[in-house]
Motif scaffolding. Structure first.
Motif, PDB file in Angstrom:
ATOM      1  N   SER A 129       0.818  -1.217   0.000  1.00 14.72           N
ATOM      2  CA  SER A 129       0.000   0.000   0.000  1.00 14.72           C
ATOM      3  C   SER A 129       0.849   1.263   0.000  1.00 14.72           C
ATOM      4  CB  SER A 129      -0.930   0.012   1.219  1.00 14.72           C
ATOM      5  OG  SER A 129      -1.780  -1.114   1.225  1.00 14.72           O
ATOM      6  N   ASP A 130       2.164   1.101   0.146  1.00 12.13           N
ATOM      7  CA  ASP A 130       3.074   2.233   0.218  1.00 12.13           C
ATOM      8  C   ASP A 130       2.701   3.157   1.379  1.00 12.13           C
ATOM      9  OD1 ASP A 130       5.332   3.682  -0.736  1.00 12.13           O
ATOM     10  OD2 ASP A 130       3.980   5.162  -1.638  1.00 12.13           O
ATOM     11  N   VAL A 131       2.351   2.532   2.530  1.00 12.49           N
ATOM     12  CA  VAL A 131       1.893   3.280   3.698  1.00 12.49           C
ATOM     13  C   VAL A 131       2.620   2.761   4.935  1.00 12.49           C
ATOM     14  CG1 VAL A 131      -0.081   3.685   5.225  1.00 12.49           C
ATOM     15  CG2 VAL A 131      -0.391   3.778   2.760  1.00 12.49           C
ATOM     16  N   TYR A 152       1.099   7.513   6.961  1.00 13.61           N
ATOM     17  CA  TYR A 152       1.897   8.352   6.074  1.00 13.61           C
ATOM     18  C   TYR A 152       2.235   7.598   4.787  1.00 13.61           C
ATOM     19  CZ  TYR A 152       2.922  11.135  10.280  1.00 13.61           C
ATOM     20  OH  TYR A 152       2.826  11.903  11.422  1.00 13.61           O
ATOM     21  N   SER A 153       2.509   8.360   3.742  1.00 11.26           N
ATOM     22  CA  SER A 153       3.041   7.791   2.511  1.00 11.26           C
ATOM     23  C   SER A 153       4.494   7.396   2.743  1.00 11.26           C
ATOM     24  CB  SER A 153       2.964   8.816   1.371  1.00 11.26           C
ATOM     25  OG  SER A 153       3.813   8.443   0.303  1.00 11.26           O
ATOM     26  N   THR A 155       6.562   6.917   0.394  1.00  9.37           N
ATOM     27  CA  THR A 155       7.355   7.507  -0.686  1.00  9.37           C
ATOM     28  C   THR A 155       7.749   8.942  -0.392  1.00  9.37           C
ATOM     29  OG1 THR A 155       6.350   6.080  -2.367  1.00  9.37           O
ATOM     30  CG2 THR A 155       7.390   8.103  -3.130  1.00  9.37           C
ATOM     31  N   ILE A 160      -1.269  10.797   5.291  1.00 15.49           N
ATOM     32  CA  ILE A 160      -2.415  10.258   4.556  1.00 15.49           C
ATOM     33  C   ILE A 160      -3.683  10.358   5.395  1.00 15.49           C
ATOM     34  CG2 ILE A 160      -3.425   8.167   3.576  1.00 15.49           C
ATOM     35  CD1 ILE A 160      -0.637   7.309   2.751  1.00 15.49           C
TER      36      ILE A 160
END
Length: 341
Positions: A129-131, A152-153, A155, A160
Motif C-alpha cells: 500500500s506504500d503506507v 503516512y506515505s 514515498t 495520509i
C-alpha cells in the motif's frame, strides 16, 4: 522500546536503535551467524532528540523509516517555549546502507501530531500500500498526554490520515501489519488509564474507496483505586472526594465502602497494574486476535488499598490471554473463567 527490528533484501536481520549517551541513531545488521554485527550511523539531530519508532520494508529493498522527536529539554531551552510553538519532529527514509533518501519535518501542531514532548512509539510499514503507520504516545502541546495513530506515505512521507487519539493517558503501545490477503490493515494496542481505562486494541484499515478508519475495543479492564475519605471522626471535610459529590446524584461507591471509610465512584488512578506483551495484538490465521498481558489479583481491597496506596505494583502478576475476533465486533473465543482486574 529501545530496539526496532528490520530486515535486509538478502534476508539478514537488523535493528534500529539509539545510543543513550550520545543520542546517535544507528542501524545494525547481523550476519548469518549472528556473530558479526555491522553498525551504520544514521542521520541524527543531536543530543536532545529522541528516537520514537522505526520500521523496515520487510526486506524488499532493506529501506528503513524512522522518526525523531525533540525532547522536553530541547523545548524548554529553546525559543520554541517562548513562542509557544510545538516541539518539532522529523521522519527519515534511508537505504540499507544508511544513505538518507528523504527527510521531512512533521506537523506537530495542535491539529497535527500535537507534540510537547515525545514518549515512545511503534511503527509498521505496508509495502504493497506504500503506507506506514506511526503509533505514538506523547505529551500534547495543547495539554495532557495521549496516544495517536497516523498514516503516512512511505514515498514522500506526507500524511495520509490522522486517526486521532487512541487512549489517554497512553502507556505502552505496539502496532503490526496484518497478514490478511486484502492488505492495508494494521493492528495496534495500548493501555489507557482513563479514556478508556484498560488494554485497548485497535484495527486500522483502508476501505475499498481508499479512506482509512480505526475501530477500537477494550479487551481487559484493570483494577482501579477509588477516591476515599476517613469518616470515622465524623463527616468528611472539604477536599478532593467531597468536591466531586456535585458530579453525581449518588457519588458514593457503596460496594467497597466501610463503616470508617467512604469510597467514591470518582477515580483518577494513573496506575495500570498491568503489563502488555509486544506485540499487544497477535494475529492468528483464522480471523482472530490473541492478546497477552500480565495482570494483578485481587482487586484493590481495603487492606491492599491502605498498605499500597499509590503503588503501581501491589501483588504477584499472572499471565492472561484473550482471543477475540479480528474485526473487533465483541466476539470472544477464548474459554475460561471471566476475570476482572
Amino acid at each position: 522500546k529501545e530496539f526496532f527490528g528490520v530486515r535486509r533484501s538478502d534476508g539478514s536481520e537488523g535493528i534500529v536503535w539509539q545510543d543513550e549517551a550520545t543520542r546517535q541513531v544507528a542501524l545494525t545488521w547481523f550476519g548469518p551467524d549472528w556473530l558479526s554485527p555491522h553498525s551504520i550511523a544514521l542521520e541524527s539531530l543531536g543530543p536532545d532528540w529522541k528516537l520514537v519508532g522505526a520500521a523496515g520494508d520487510g526486506g524488499v529493498t532493506g529501506d528503513v523509516i524512522y522518526v525523531l522527536v525533540g525532547d522536553e529539554a530541547l523545548w524548554n531551552a529553546s525559543e520554541w517555549s517562548k513562542a509557544l510553538v510545538p516541539t518539532p519532529a522529523h521522519v527519515f527514509r534511508v537505504g540499507a546502507d544508511g544513505t538518507t533518501r528523504r527527510r521531512v519535518q512533521l506537523d506537530t501542531s495542535g491539529s497535527g501530531l500535537n507534540v510537547h514532548n515525545g514518549w515512545y512509539g511503534s511503527m509498521a510499514w505496508d509495502v504493497l500500500s506504500d503506507v506506514f503507520i506511526l503509533f505514538f504516545a506523547r505529551g500534547r502541546f495543547t495539554g495532557h498526554q495521549s496516544g495517536i495513530a497516523v498514516l503516512y506515505s512511505a514515498t514522500d512521507l506526507s500524511v495520509i490520515s490522522n486517526t486521532g487519539m487512541t487512549s489517554g493517558h497512553s502507556f505502552a503501545n505496539s502496532v503490526s501489519l496484518s497478514t490478511e490477503p486484502n492488505g492495508a490493515t494494521f493492528f495496534g494496542a495500548d493501555m489507557g488509564d482513563n479514556f478508556p481505562r484498560g488494554l485497548n486494541v485497535h484495527r486500522i484499515e483502508r476501505s475499498e474507496r481508499g479512506s482509512w478508519s480505526r475501530s477500537s475495543r477494550v479487551i481487559y479492564r484493570f483494577k482501579t483505586q477509588h477516591c476515599s475519605v476517613d469518616t470515622s471522626e465524623g463527616p468528611p471535610p472539604d477536599g478532593t472526594c467531597h468536591d466531586y459529590e456535585a458530579w453525581d446524584v449518588d457519588p458514593l461507591n457503596r460496594s467497597i465502602s466501610t463503616r470508617n471509610w467512604t469510597f467514591y465512584k470518582y477515580s483518577n488512578d494513573n496506575n495500570l497494574y498491568t503489563e502488555m506483551a509486544h506485540p499487544g495484538a497477535i494475529e492468528l490465521p483464522d480471523g482472530k486476535l490473541m492478546v497477552i498481558f500480565a495482570g494483578e489479583q485481587p482487586a484493590l481491597g481495603i487492606t491492599e488499598y491502605f498498605a499500597n496506596f499509590g503503588s503501581w505494583h501491589n501483588a504477584p502478576r499472572n499471565l492472561g490471554l484473550v482471543i477475540v475476533s479480528a474485526n473487533l465486533n465483541g466476539t470472544v473465543y477464548s474459554d475460561g473463567p471471566v476475570e476482572t482486574g
